[in-house]
Design an enzyme around this catalytic site. Sequence first.
Site, PDB file in Angstrom:
ATOM      1  CG  HIS A  99      -0.289  -0.282   2.508  1.00 34.83           C
ATOM      2  ND1 HIS A  99       0.031  -1.565   2.899  1.00 34.83           N
ATOM      3  CD2 HIS A  99       0.129   0.526   3.489  1.00 34.83           C
ATOM      4  CE1 HIS A  99       0.613  -1.535   4.083  1.00 34.83           C
ATOM      5  NE2 HIS A  99       0.697  -0.275   4.474  1.00 34.83           N
ATOM      6  CG  HIS A 101       1.147   5.048   4.154  1.00 29.97           C
ATOM      7  ND1 HIS A 101       0.328   5.004   5.260  1.00 29.97           N
ATOM      8  CD2 HIS A 101       1.812   3.870   4.144  1.00 29.97           C
ATOM      9  CE1 HIS A 101       0.507   3.849   5.902  1.00 29.97           C
ATOM     10  NE2 HIS A 101       1.402   3.143   5.243  1.00 29.97           N
TER      11      HIS A 101
END
Length: 141
Positions: A99, A101
Amino acid sequence: MADCIFCKIIAGEIPAAKVYEDELVFAFLDIGPINFGHTLVIPKEHHESSATIPETTAGRMFRVGARIGIALKRKFEWDAFNLHLADGTAAGQVVMHAHLHVIPRGVEDGFHWNWRQLRYEEGKAAEIARELSMRVAADLN
Ligand code: AMP
Ligand code: ZN
């Protein structure tokens, strides 16, 4: 992946505050934001490491992350944003679905990266760069 919390979010089995979705990526608000609006951009396909994400999807993640950063500035008047990705537990990765950010930043938001800067001994930087470049070339070709 069956027991992956982010795969469950993509599948709609766990609620999330969705920010963006297309055929390759999904973006939603981080549940514990550094600043409000802190968003996570993830590939729809499960990948633990950023290194196995196909180039088109990885490019989309970066593009969508940067556009969300711009939207955070325009809509909520943040001054800037950080893009951050932790790859591996030692780097701070807690959720093992890669992921990106997107962290909105303000001049006086009170958050400080603890970013140290070491110094190379004479010749060491050239040596590391040479060895690394050979390995990168071997891996990418
Ligand atoms: P990392 O340390 O880079 O693996 O970051 C994982 C992030 O996922 C953390 O910032 C968490 O706050 C966030 N997170 C974990 N579970 C959820 C969830 N169910 N919904 C939204 N964000 C989450
Ligand atoms: Zn997953």
